[in-house]
Each structure stands twice: as C-alpha cells, then as structure tokens.
Design an enzyme around this catalytic site. Sequence first.
Site, short mmCIF file in Angstrom:
data_model
loop_
_atom_site.label_atom_id
_atom_site.label_comp_id
_atom_site.label_asym_id
_atom_site.label_seq_id
_atom_site.Cartn_x
_atom_site.Cartn_y
_atom_site.Cartn_z
N GLY A 104 -5.17 5.84 -4.01
CA GLY A 104 -5.07 5.34 -5.38
C GLY A 104 -4.45 3.95 -5.48
O GLY A 104 -4.24 3.44 -6.59
N ARG B 135 -6.64 1.23 -7.56
CA ARG B 135 -6.65 1.43 -9.00
C ARG B 135 -5.29 1.11 -9.62
O ARG B 135 -5.21 0.50 -10.69
CB ARG B 135 -7.06 2.87 -9.32
CG ARG B 135 -8.58 3.10 -9.24
CD ARG B 135 -8.95 4.55 -9.02
NE ARG B 135 -8.70 4.96 -7.63
CZ ARG B 135 -9.01 6.15 -7.15
NH1 ARG B 135 -9.56 7.06 -7.94
NH2 ARG B 135 -8.77 6.44 -5.89
N ILE B 136 -4.22 1.53 -8.96
CA ILE B 136 -2.88 1.25 -9.48
C ILE B 136 -2.58 -0.25 -9.39
O ILE B 136 -2.00 -0.84 -10.31
CB ILE B 136 -1.82 2.07 -8.73
CG1 ILE B 136 -2.03 3.56 -8.99
CG2 ILE B 136 -0.42 1.65 -9.15
CD1 ILE B 136 -1.15 4.47 -8.17
N HIS C 96 0.84 -1.20 0.00
CA HIS C 96 0.00 0.00 0.00
C HIS C 96 0.89 1.26 0.00
O HIS C 96 0.83 2.08 0.92
CB HIS C 96 -0.92 0.01 1.24
CG HIS C 96 -2.36 0.16 0.90
ND1 HIS C 96 -3.07 -0.77 0.19
CD2 HIS C 96 -3.26 1.16 1.18
CE1 HIS C 96 -4.33 -0.39 0.06
NE2 HIS C 96 -4.46 0.79 0.63
N TYR D 137 -14.09 -10.09 -3.00
CA TYR D 137 -12.76 -9.59 -3.39
C TYR D 137 -12.02 -9.07 -2.17
O TYR D 137 -10.86 -9.44 -1.91
CB TYR D 137 -12.96 -8.50 -4.45
CG TYR D 137 -11.75 -7.68 -4.83
CD1 TYR D 137 -10.50 -8.26 -5.05
CD2 TYR D 137 -11.88 -6.31 -5.02
CE1 TYR D 137 -9.41 -7.49 -5.44
CE2 TYR D 137 -10.79 -5.53 -5.42
CZ TYR D 137 -9.56 -6.12 -5.62
OH TYR D 137 -8.49 -5.36 -6.02
#
Length: 504
Positions: free
Chosen positions: A224, A227-228, A219, A261
């Site tokens: 973001g 998404r990355i 992390h 997920y």
Amino acid sequence: MNTKSPWIWLRTDWPDLAYDALAAAPDLAEAYRMHGVVEGKAAAIGLGSTSQVALDALSDEVLATAAIEGERLSLDAVRSSVMRRLGLATSGPVDRSVDGLVEVISDATTAIDTPLDEDRLCRWQSALFPGGTSGIHRIAVGRYRDHADPMQIVSGRPGREVVHYEAPPSKDVPGHMERFLKWFAETSPAQASALPGGGKPIDGFARAAIAHLWFESIHPFEDGNGRIGRAIVDMAMTQHLRQPVRLYSLSRQLLTSRSAYYDALNHAQRGDTNVTDWVQWFARQCTAACHAASQVIDQAIEKRQFWEKHEGSGLHERQRKVLQRLLDDGDGGFLGGLNAEKYMKMTGVSKATATRDLSEMVTGGQLWSQGVGKAVRYYVNVPGWAHGVAVEPGLVAPDPDTGLVVADEDRETKQSEEDVRAAAEAGRYIVSGKSGAEDRQYIGPIVAVSTLHVAQHIGRRQVVIHDTRLLDRVPAKGERLDVKFKGGHGTVLDMDKAGKEIDR
C-alpha cells in the site's frame, strides 16, 4: 543509470533532500499558472464539491491510483463510494476495499490541518486492506513492516529478477519515519507561518514532490506504499493550495506516464540528495494534470452553453438523453458518429421514429449530419468540435443562414429540397411531407423535380417529396409511378408500363 550507485538512504547526507530553486522555478511557475487557470474556470461557472466535474475528478483519482499498482477497480463501485462519501443518494454496489481507498484520499484532502502521524498513516493502510490480505496473501496491516527480509522492488522471472530498489531494513523504519513526519509537520504552511517573522516555507509543489520521494524511499509498509504516498502528495498540495474542491487527478497523469513515473522515482532513489530533476519532473506532471482538468472544465462549460442555447426547444426526453450522451463523450468520443441504428438501440424506438427524431434535431440545430443514405452520420453541434471528421477544403463549412456546421453535400441537399418544394407550391400543390421514414406506398405522377428531389402527386393536390438518392432510379417529371418504400429505400415502378404488361 548508474547501477553501482548506493541507494539514496545510504548517503551520508540523507535525509537532507534539497533542490535548486532557481533551476526548478520555470517548471514550478508553469504548474501554478495552469492551476490558476483551472481555479479561474471553476469559479466562473460555480463548480462545487458535488458537481459532476468534482465527482469525476475524485473517482478518477481513486481508479488511477489503484491502477498504477496494477489493481483494476469497478467504476460503478468507485462512483457509488464517492457519492456516499459526499452525502449523495446512490443505489450502487458497495466494496469495502474501494470505500477504504476513497476514505483515505478524502481524509488526506479534507482533514489537512490534522497532524500526519504514525497512527494516522497506519489507519490509512488498514483501510486499504480491510480483510488483512493483499490478494490471497496475509500482510502486516495497521503497522509498519517488521519482516527480516529486504524490502525490494523487483521485476523479471524467478532466477532472473532485477532489483530496481531496496528500501531500508524494517528495524530502521520507525527512525526514518519519525524524521520524515517531523519534517512534514515543520514544513507545513501553517507551521511555517507561525514561526517568528513568518518563516520561509518551502514551495508547495516542491514540498509535495520531496514528501513523495522521501516516503517511497522508506517504503514503511508491507503493502500500500504507493497509494499512501500519493495520498500524502494530495495532502501536501491541498495544505498549500487550500483548494476546497478537487478538480484534477494527478494520479491519472502519473498513470498515463506510468513508465516514466517509475523511472523518475528510481533515478532519484539511486542518486544523491540533490533532487532538482525529480522536482522538475513532478512539476511538469502537475502542469499536465491541470491542463487535462482545464479541458474537462471547458467541456462542462460547453455542455452548459449547449443546454442554455437549446432551452425550451421542446426536445423529447429520449432526445435529451442521447444528446447528453454525445456531450459526455466529448469531441469525437462517440466512435463512428451517431446513426439511426445506434439511436434505435439507445432509445428503443422504431426506425421511423429514430429518423424523425434525428431530423428534428438537425433542423433544431442540436445535431449536424454528414453523408447520405445508410452512410449518414450525426454529430452533436458544439462550436469547435470537429468529431474527428476529416475537414478538407470546401468539405465542411458553416451554413450562412443557421450557423450550423454542415457538409457541402448537405447544403446541396437543403437547396434541392427547397427548390422542389417551391416548384410544387407554385403549381398549387400542398407538400404533405418527405418519404423514407416509414414503409409506405405512393401512387401518382411526378409534378416537380430538382437536382436531388422529386415531388409526387398522391391525390387531393397533396405531394410527397422523395430524395432520389433513396430510390432505385431517378424519375422524370410527368411519369406516373408506383413508389414503394421499405427500410428507407424506394422501389420505383412505372404504372403505364405495368399496365401494358398486364394487357398482354
């Protein structure tokens, strides 16, 4: 879940993530099989990077990867950005944040042989937050996080927070990322093939799964990361598959299974470095994503076959527009079916024109209908599409003459109309048309009848055919009638009785 278990990055064998290749083999094999099916179908119909399927897949990936993080993007802005990215003309809206996300995903799947390094990742993260803010909060942009507070994923109200995961301290992020990027480079298919003897590269889907888990566990950015991390998955899979055109959206599948997920990630991040369960779960999501893409391509094939079949049918542009809408919505996607009122709203035509257009498309085989009067509904005629219409024994069957799918009630209507037409022509009358489409008045005797229709003589040996289900009463042969239609319904007045009333 063992909440006392240390985070995976605290394990002594971190970051040596491994999986049982034999145990994961069936799930990985099925993922490859479904991907092969998608590739084969795409090749069969020549889907390119600017095809509608490819445009929709990329747009879907952008929308879904943002939605997983709770961010809702404008569909118009996303489609416009995707079209500009592919060099297509568009006058759609411009949104810098959307453009940034499209750019990140596109770069991850096109520049696959460009090394993934710290600078590239930081540029990706900068593109996601062009204003340097996440919502109204300023965040560290274009660099790894450097705050002293723990990087935690939490939920719940203040005072009752639940910590789902805690990432390594910010001061340790550069070291963790250096090891991750080195592994990503060394396990790439290109790097492995350059090793003596060709090397032994890790399975492509398994590598993508491990890369995602590893990155998300570090992390590294203030915002973001999700998404990355999914862009890294895209890059890893494209490096392995070398697929020039995106045809599926893994993020859409992950959004569909969003809770599972997060649970699967959380379970892996609290477990040991044997990540077999995570690899298996990830492979199953790839299979599901490819299965969904396969269905989309099937619809694209069906649309193409539909238009090829009806090429040269003389359809008006408004009819083609409506048919395309019905095809785009898919099997049962046009809720409630099409009727005259909906057709009028979609095209701006009068009811008479709408009724005529729909009738022409039923006759031409582009549509099939069910029901009568105001309850009639029209459905695009694609083989295998049932549109959610309940199929009971004897209710729906293909017409033996046309091959169209029609209800038994529609078959009876067709036969009744043919019978009354034949009876009128046998009496040397000329059938001028059918009533109901226009507000009109018809005066004359009934000269022929059938089970559901009557033929009324309106002068000069011409007759009009009435569907008795649209009349307020069923006429008998020989009756002299004044039939007035308004709004698709006919009022029947007996001329002889009307005359007697007047004589009084």
